[in-house]
Design a protein around this motif. Structure first.
Motif, PDB file in Angstrom:
ATOM      1  N   PRO A   1       0.811  -1.225   0.000  1.00 63.66           N
ATOM      2  CA  PRO A   1       0.000   0.000   0.000  1.00 63.66           C
ATOM      3  C   PRO A   1       0.844   1.274   0.000  1.00 63.66           C
ATOM      4  O   PRO A   1       0.474   2.261  -0.636  1.00 63.66           O
ATOM      5  N   ALA A   2       1.975   1.246   0.686  1.00 61.44           N
ATOM      6  CA  ALA A   2       2.845   2.431   0.712  1.00 61.44           C
ATOM      7  C   ALA A   2       3.462   2.682  -0.656  1.00 61.44           C
ATOM      8  O   ALA A   2       3.746   3.823  -1.019  1.00 61.44           O
ATOM      9  N   LEU A   3       3.673   1.619  -1.413  1.00 63.52           N
ATOM     10  CA  LEU A   3       4.270   1.758  -2.741  1.00 63.52           C
ATOM     11  C   LEU A   3       3.232   2.113  -3.802  1.00 63.52           C
ATOM     12  O   LEU A   3       3.569   2.720  -4.816  1.00 63.52           O
TER      13      LEU A   3
ATOM     14  N   LEU B   1       0.161   7.905   0.505  1.00 59.56           N
ATOM     15  CA  LEU B   1      -0.178   7.907   1.923  1.00 59.56           C
ATOM     16  C   LEU B   1       0.638   8.981   2.629  1.00 59.56           C
ATOM     17  O   LEU B   1       1.646   9.458   2.102  1.00 59.56           O
ATOM     18  N   PRO B   2       0.242   9.336   3.831  1.00 56.46           N
ATOM     19  CA  PRO B   2       1.060  10.282   4.600  1.00 56.46           C
ATOM     20  C   PRO B   2       2.488   9.741   4.778  1.00 56.46           C
ATOM     21  O   PRO B   2       2.692   8.529   4.870  1.00 56.46           O
TER      22      PRO B   2
ATOM     23  N   LYS C   1       6.590   5.419   5.675  1.00 55.85           N
ATOM     24  CA  LYS C   1       7.843   4.973   6.301  1.00 55.85           C
ATOM     25  C   LYS C   1       7.613   3.778   7.226  1.00 55.85           C
ATOM     26  O   LYS C   1       8.382   2.819   7.220  1.00 55.85           O
ATOM     27  N   VAL C   2       6.542   3.831   8.001  1.00 57.27           N
ATOM     28  CA  VAL C   2       6.241   2.735   8.923  1.00 57.27           C
ATOM     29  C   VAL C   2       5.960   1.450   8.153  1.00 57.27           C
ATOM     30  O   VAL C   2       6.476   0.377   8.497  1.00 57.27           O
TER      31      VAL C   2
END
Length: 121
Positions: free
Chosen positions: A41-43, A47-48, A53-54
């Motif tokens: 999902p981060a990729l 997202l914030p 990073k998390v």
């Protein structure tokens, strides 16, 4: 070296090689899938920054752990099965089940001669 001090046969060496390959391949696949599920999902989405990073760090932390656990688990299971098979083979009961009765056990409704069926069925 085997438990009885002799050399491994070619079949045993081949089985170990195949099992190591399986352990590495399946561990890499499991780690990649887990990394994709955690960090994907981060990729894929905007997202914030903190959440990105998390998720990336969590994926980078969990994937190697899953890889190592899978490799070690597969190889320990293989060693236990190989040891049990070697013990059955050296127990001398002839049927390989380790109970010492020398008889091949049948389970369920298996035919007495595999591949042949009862003509009345």
């Amino acid at each position: 070296m085997t438990g009885h001090g002799g050399r491994r046969t070619q079949v045993e060496r081949d089985a170990i090689t195949v099992e190591i390959g399986y352990a590495l391949f399946s561990a890499a696949f499991a780690a990649a899938v887990l990394f994709g599920a955690v960090a994907g999902p981060a990729l894929l989405f905007a997202l914030p920054d903190l959440l990105e990073k998390v998720l990336l760090r969590a994926g980078l932390t969990v994937a190697p752990v899953v890889f190592l656990v899978r490799v070690v688990g597969v190889l320990i299971r293989f060693r236990a099965e190989a040891t049990a098979a070697r013990t059955d083979a050296t127990s001398g009961d002839g049927d390989g089940d380790g109970d010492g009765d020398g008889e091949i056990e049948r389970h369920g409704d298996q035919p007495s001669q595999p591949g042949l069926t009862n003509p009345d069925s």
